[in-house]
Design a protein around this motif. Structure first.
Motif, PDB file in Angstrom:
ATOM      1  N   VAL A  56       0.842  -1.201   0.000  1.00  0.00           N
ATOM      2  CA  VAL A  56       0.000   0.000   0.000  1.00  0.00           C
ATOM      3  C   VAL A  56       0.878   1.253   0.000  1.00  0.00           C
ATOM      4  N   ARG A  57       1.912   1.229   0.877  1.00  0.00           N
ATOM      5  CA  ARG A  57       2.773   2.423   0.994  1.00  0.00           C
ATOM      6  C   ARG A  57       3.499   2.702  -0.321  1.00  0.00           C
ATOM      7  N   ASN A  58       3.975   1.638  -0.983  1.00  0.00           N
ATOM      8  CA  ASN A  58       4.786   1.817  -2.193  1.00  0.00           C
ATOM      9  C   ASN A  58       3.982   1.715  -3.484  1.00  0.00           C
ATOM     10  N   ALA A  59       2.656   1.590  -3.312  1.00  0.00           N
ATOM     11  CA  ALA A  59       1.785   1.487  -4.502  1.00  0.00           C
ATOM     12  C   ALA A  59       2.250   0.376  -5.431  1.00  0.00           C
ATOM     13  N   GLU A  60       2.566  -0.769  -4.824  1.00  0.00           N
ATOM     14  CA  GLU A  60       3.055  -1.898  -5.630  1.00  0.00           C
ATOM     15  C   GLU A  60       1.940  -2.457  -6.503  1.00  0.00           C
ATOM     16  N   ARG A  61       2.358  -2.975  -7.657  1.00  0.00           N
ATOM     17  CA  ARG A  61       1.367  -3.644  -8.509  1.00  0.00           C
ATOM     18  C   ARG A  61       1.282  -5.121  -8.104  1.00  0.00           C
ATOM     19  N   ILE A  91     -10.249  -9.696  -7.368  1.00  0.00           N
ATOM     20  CA  ILE A  91      -8.822  -9.399  -7.293  1.00  0.00           C
ATOM     21  C   ILE A  91      -8.661  -8.225  -6.329  1.00  0.00           C
ATOM     22  N   PHE A  92      -7.834  -8.425  -5.311  1.00  0.00           N
ATOM     23  CA  PHE A  92      -7.583  -7.359  -4.332  1.00  0.00           C
ATOM     24  C   PHE A  92      -6.277  -6.674  -4.713  1.00  0.00           C
ATOM     25  N   VAL A  93      -6.347  -5.358  -4.835  1.00  0.00           N
ATOM     26  CA  VAL A  93      -5.129  -4.602  -5.166  1.00  0.00           C
ATOM     27  C   VAL A  93      -4.969  -3.491  -4.128  1.00  0.00           C
ATOM     28  N   PRO A  94      -3.758  -3.009  -3.916  1.00  0.00           N
ATOM     29  CA  PRO A  94      -3.564  -1.895  -2.978  1.00  0.00           C
ATOM     30  C   PRO A  94      -4.337  -0.669  -3.476  1.00  0.00           C
ATOM     31  N   PRO A 145      -1.567   2.081  -9.116  1.00  0.00           N
ATOM     32  CA  PRO A 145      -1.977   2.900 -10.275  1.00  0.00           C
ATOM     33  C   PRO A 145      -2.953   2.138 -11.166  1.00  0.00           C
ATOM     34  N   PHE A 146      -4.090   1.846 -10.609  1.00  0.00           N
ATOM     35  CA  PHE A 146      -5.115   1.163 -11.391  1.00  0.00           C
ATOM     36  C   PHE A 146      -5.801   2.191 -12.284  1.00  0.00           C
ATOM     37  N   PRO A 147      -5.955   1.913 -13.568  1.00  0.00           N
ATOM     38  CA  PRO A 147      -6.402   2.937 -14.516  1.00  0.00           C
ATOM     39  C   PRO A 147      -7.647   3.693 -14.083  1.00  0.00           C
ATOM     40  N   ARG A 148      -8.644   2.994 -13.583  1.00  0.00           N
ATOM     41  CA  ARG A 148      -9.889   3.697 -13.295  1.00  0.00           C
ATOM     42  C   ARG A 148      -9.744   4.704 -12.156  1.00  0.00           C
TER      43      ARG A 148
END
Lengths: 218, 429
Positions: free
Chosen positions: B168-173, B229-232, B236-239
């Motif tokens: 979350v902190r590093n906006a990892e993909r 799918i869980f993402v931080p 940088p998710f497009p939407r």
């Protein structure tokens, strides 16, 4: 079995009807007592009292030395279970059961159906000459055979007293004679018999004969 | 006559009486207990009446089992809903419209307010997107969230890990996927997956429950679905780049009080915080275990009253049919009663006979009712989404009740039979 001053009345809309009036009767072991009389004379009522199926309005019935009036339902049932065999006019067989099973039914309220019961039932059936009929359903027997099965059921536990209510009333002449012969043989073997019938012709089988008229024994 | 007389044994007492084998060999029925034989004879004597009573009691038992199963299903649903929400968890979510009529969105800043003011409590928020099906060929939800969501909701991590604080902190993909999706797409930790032209690395597989909160609840929106799918939330998710407003919106915030905290106190504090006029949040709704169960409890009450009444009437109808059978049985078998009394049966023996016969009918009807109801329940499970559930007590109750019915509804006929005088009974001969 002894009856001392026995009176039996039944209620009716017009007041109590006295069916038996001061009956005194003593039946000794080994006797064959025949009571005849017209319909409504009180024969069956007397038989019911003798077989402990009913209790007198007054007087006393003594069975095997015990006063019946002092016995509760359990004690009466115990005496009927062990000491009294009954034969009825219409046989009272369980029609869906075999002749043998009907005889075995004598032991229904005696503790368990065990090997002794099976053996005693077989002997009783043989005694009335129906060994070969054991497997036949009761409803498929002739009237005479049905009555002999009923006798076998009554004697299977070797009762002290065998009571019979019009046992030949539903039989033809030949069957009636066969059945009476059966009673005579049982009496000769030491079984005490008390029989009521309206058929005076049967008095020859008995060792003692009484006539019941209007509730009085002569 | 003479021939028949000759067939008779010369002596009853004679031990050598010739006895033919077929007369002495007990039939197989002799092996049955006398009571069982009596019961069979009683049933065979009146097969049509017995069948009617049997059917009536069976219908009552089927109705009872179905009622218990539906109530059990509702109880099960209530348990699942509370479990899915999480232990000691309440949620706040955006209602469709606020009181003012305009849409009121929860935002990440509200989760921050709760985090800062509820020390010791775990707070998690998520934002849901529906993924363009072209990318993966399946309807998939993307949940942008923080590292606490899995813990707060009590989910089990099956493989790898859930997204963590560093992600979350590093906006990892990085992405965690649901068990359902893993099974569907055969994805596993380490695989790369493209979400709207953005590559994410799968770091774990998590089991988010049965999606009960999603599917059947009036509070739909709290569940995450099966294919997820869980993402931080920072990834940088497009939407998320669509607009500034969109990127801060959250669909729900979950708060888990610790075991030491008073759950209701935490709830009250949270409500005061988010309903402060300064925040302008007038269109949010609060979801607690209690609020989740309200609807189910209302439904349970309705089913209990309506279904219970029908079941009761069915059982009473069955019982009265049985009683009429037993009364007719007693009347038809007066001579048999007299015979039994002449053979030494006590009044209690006679009463027991009819009670046992009635119990045999009702108990067998109970067993058949259970089987029929079981088949109906199987069909319901196969063909409908209605949740039905029946436990051991639910199975035992109809059997116990069937015996109780036998005793209750045969009491009067049995008492009547036991009171017949032996001489009166034989007079009917």
């Amino acid at each position: 079995m002894q009856m001392i001053g026995v009176i039996k009345t039944f209620p009716s809309p017009s007041g109590p009807v006295e069916v038996l009036r001061h009956i005194d009767l003593v039946i000794q072991p080994g006797e064959f007592v025949l009571i005849t009389g017209p319909s409504g004379s009180g024969k069956t009522t007397l038989l019911n009292l003798a077989s402990l199926m009913d209790s007198p309005t007054a007087g006393e019935v003594v069975f095997d030395g015990a006063r019946v009036s002092t016995m509760d339902d359990g004690a009466l049932c115990a005496v009927r279970k062990r000491k009294i065999g009954m034969v009825f006019q219409r046989f009272c067989l369980l029609s869906n059961r075999s002749a043998f099973d009907n005889v075995l039914f004598r032991f229904r309220y005696v503790e368990g159906v065990n090997v002794d019961a099976v053996e005693l039932a077989s002997k009783a059936l043989a005694t009335v000459g129906l060994s070969r009929m054991g497997d036949r359903l009761a409803r498929k027997l002739s009237a005479g055979e049905m009555q002999r099965v009923a006798i076998a059921r009554a004697i299977a536990l070797k009762p002290d007293l065998l009571v019979a209510d019009e046992p030949t009333g539903n039989l033809d002449a030949d069957s009636a004679m066969t059945v009476m012969e059966c009673f005579r043989q049982l009496n000769e073997q030491g079984i005490t018999v008390l029989m009521v019938t309206h058929n005076e012709a049967l008095r020859g089988y008995a060792t003692r004969h009484h006539v019941c008229r209007s509730g009085v024994l002569e | 006559m003479k021939d028949e007389a000759k067939n008779m044994s010369p002596s009853l007492q004679h031990s050598n009486t010739p006895i033919l084998h077929h007369a002495t060999a007990p039939s197989p029925r002799l092996l049955l207990s006398p009571l069982l034989r009596d019961l069979l004879d009683g049933i065979r004597a009146e097969p049509a009446r017995v069948a009617l009573s049997f059917m009536a009691v069976t219908i009552g038992m089927v109705a009872l089992v179905l009622l218990l199963a539906v109530l059990g299903g509702l109880r099960e649903r209530a348990r699942v809903l509370v479990r899915e929400l999480g232990a000691n968890v309440f949620a706040v979510r955006t209602a469709a419209t606020g009181e003012s009529g305009r849409k009121q969105d929860l935002e990440e800043k509200h989760a921050v307010i709760l985090r800062e003011n509820l020390p010791g409590c775990s707070v998690s928020a998520f934002q849901r997107y529906e993924l363009n099906a072209r990318d993966v060929g399946q309807a998939i939800s993307i949940i942008a969230t923080d590292e606490s969501l899995s813990g707060v909701r009590g989910w089990t991590v099956r493989q790898g890990r859930f997204i963590d604080r560093s992600d979350v902190r590093n906006a990892e993909r990085h992405a965690a996927i649901s068990v359902g999706l893993a099974g569907l797409k055969k994805w596993k930790p380490g695989d790369m997956v493209s979400l709207e032209n953005t590559a994410f690395k799968i770091v774990g597989i998590v089991d988010p429950g049965t999606a009960a909160l999603e599917s059947g609840s009036s509070d739909a929106g709290l569940g995450v679905g099966e294919n997820v799918i869980f993402v931080p939330r920072t990834a940088p998710f497009p939407r998320q780049r669509d607009s500034r407003e969109m990127s801060h919106r959250v669909d729900a915030i979950f708060v888990q009080a610790t075991a030491d905290e008073d759950f209701h106190r935490v709830l009250v504090v949270a409500q005061k915080l988010l309903q402060a006029p300064a925040l302008g949040l007038d269109g949010i709704s609060w979801v607690t275990p209690e609020s989740l169960l309200q609807g189910i409890r209302r439904l349970q009450g309705s089913v209990r009253v309506a279904g219970g009444s029908i079941t009761f009437l069915c059982l009473v109808l069955g019982g009265t049919t049985l009683m009429s059978l037993m009364v007719a049985n007693v009347r038809d078998r007066v001579v048999e009663i007299g015979l039994r009394r002449s053979l030494g049966a006590t009044a209690t023996d006679v009463a027991k006979l009819f009670v046992f016969e009635a119990c045999a009918v009702t108990f067998s009807a109970g067993v058949v009712g259970l089987v029929v109801a079981g088949l109906i329940l199987l069909l319901i499970r196969e063909k409908s989404s209605l949740l039905v559930s029946i436990g051991a007590s639910g199975l035992a109750l109809p059997l116990v009740l069937s015996i109780a019915m036998g005793v209750i509804f045969s009491y009067w006929p049995a008492r009547m039979a036991s009171r017949i005088s032996p001489s009166e009974a034989l007079r009917n001969e």
